[in-house]
Write a protein that holds these residues in place. Structure first.
Motif, short mmCIF file in Angstrom:
data_model
loop_
_atom_site.label_atom_id
_atom_site.label_comp_id
_atom_site.label_asym_id
_atom_site.label_seq_id
_atom_site.Cartn_x
_atom_site.Cartn_y
_atom_site.Cartn_z
N MET A 1 0.84 -1.18 0.00
CA MET A 1 0.00 0.00 0.00
C MET A 1 0.88 1.24 0.00
O MET A 1 1.71 1.41 0.88
CB MET A 1 -0.90 -0.01 1.24
N PRO A 2 0.75 2.12 -0.99
CA PRO A 2 1.52 3.35 -0.99
C PRO A 2 1.01 4.32 0.08
O PRO A 2 -0.19 4.59 0.15
CB PRO A 2 1.28 3.94 -2.38
N HIS A 3 1.92 4.81 0.90
CA HIS A 3 1.60 5.78 1.95
C HIS A 3 2.36 7.06 1.67
O HIS A 3 3.58 7.04 1.58
CB HIS A 3 2.04 5.27 3.33
N LEU A 4 1.65 8.17 1.54
CA LEU A 4 2.29 9.45 1.32
C LEU A 4 1.96 10.38 2.47
O LEU A 4 0.79 10.60 2.78
CB LEU A 4 1.80 10.09 0.02
N SER A 5 2.99 10.88 3.14
CA SER A 5 2.83 11.90 4.17
C SER A 5 3.44 13.17 3.62
O SER A 5 4.62 13.20 3.26
CB SER A 5 3.55 11.50 5.46
N VAL A 6 2.63 14.22 3.54
CA VAL A 6 3.06 15.48 2.94
C VAL A 6 3.13 16.55 4.01
O VAL A 6 2.13 16.86 4.65
CB VAL A 6 2.09 15.92 1.82
N GLY A 69 6.04 5.93 1.54
CA GLY A 69 6.30 4.56 1.96
C GLY A 69 5.92 3.59 0.86
O GLY A 69 4.82 3.66 0.32
N ILE A 70 6.83 2.71 0.53
CA ILE A 70 6.65 1.77 -0.58
C ILE A 70 7.26 0.43 -0.17
O ILE A 70 8.26 0.40 0.56
CB ILE A 70 7.30 2.34 -1.86
N LEU A 111 11.49 8.25 -0.94
CA LEU A 111 10.87 6.93 -1.04
C LEU A 111 11.50 6.05 0.03
O LEU A 111 12.71 5.86 0.04
CB LEU A 111 11.07 6.33 -2.43
N VAL A 112 10.67 5.56 0.93
CA VAL A 112 11.13 4.81 2.09
C VAL A 112 10.64 3.37 1.98
O VAL A 112 9.43 3.13 1.86
CB VAL A 112 10.63 5.46 3.40
N ALA A 113 11.56 2.43 2.03
CA ALA A 113 11.21 1.01 1.90
C ALA A 113 10.54 0.48 3.16
O ALA A 113 11.02 0.69 4.27
CB ALA A 113 12.46 0.19 1.61
N THR A 114 9.43 -0.20 2.97
CA THR A 114 8.75 -0.90 4.05
C THR A 114 9.11 -2.37 3.90
O THR A 114 8.77 -3.01 2.91
CB THR A 114 7.23 -0.71 3.96
#
Length: 128
Positions: A1-6, A69-70, A111-114
């Motif tokens: 699930m792509p998570h974007l925190s802006v 988060g990816i 881009l942060v790896a989960t």
């Protein structure tokens, strides 16, 4: 699930929330496909100007900062470099569409790896 925190100044964000959420979701869908639309999670974090500093002083007009988060597996695919480049380009364009061209040069996207097995939902470890 792509998570974007802006992270963005509250004064810049006010009144643009819905448009930004829609455009960021559409941007992710252009890379992953329509199947991902319902999975895109966008969090908008508005900061008062005095709570964002650059160079030891409050920032005057910082560009939005995105943590994306990816899944780690996306970085090991043969087309990983292409996916990363496309995600950065389309998310930047979505932000510029909402806030204007003045922010483009400063938009930062991490881009942060989960890693599988390092996230939990509802008290249960997610392994995929």
């Amino acid at each position: 699930m792509p998570h974007l925190s802006v992270h963005v100044l509250e004064s810049d964000l006010a009144g643009r929330e819905t448009d930004l959420i829609e455009r960021l979701t559409d941007a992710v869908v252009t890379v992953y496909g329509e199947w991902a639309r319902g999975l895109v999670d966008v969090k908008l974090i508005g900061l008062p100007p005095a709570r964002w500093g650059i160079g030891g002083v409050p920032a005057r007009a910082p560009s939005p900062y995105v943590t994306f988060g990816i899944k780690e597996a996306a970085f090991t695919r043969p087309d990983a470099d292409e996916i990363v480049a496309r995600l950065i380009a389309v998310v930047t364009d979505a932000i510029v569409d909402v806030f204007g061209e003045r922010v483009r040069d400063g938009v930062t996207i991490d881009l942060v790896a989960t890693v599988a097995g390092r996230t939990g939902i509802g008290g249960v470890v997610v392994t995929s």
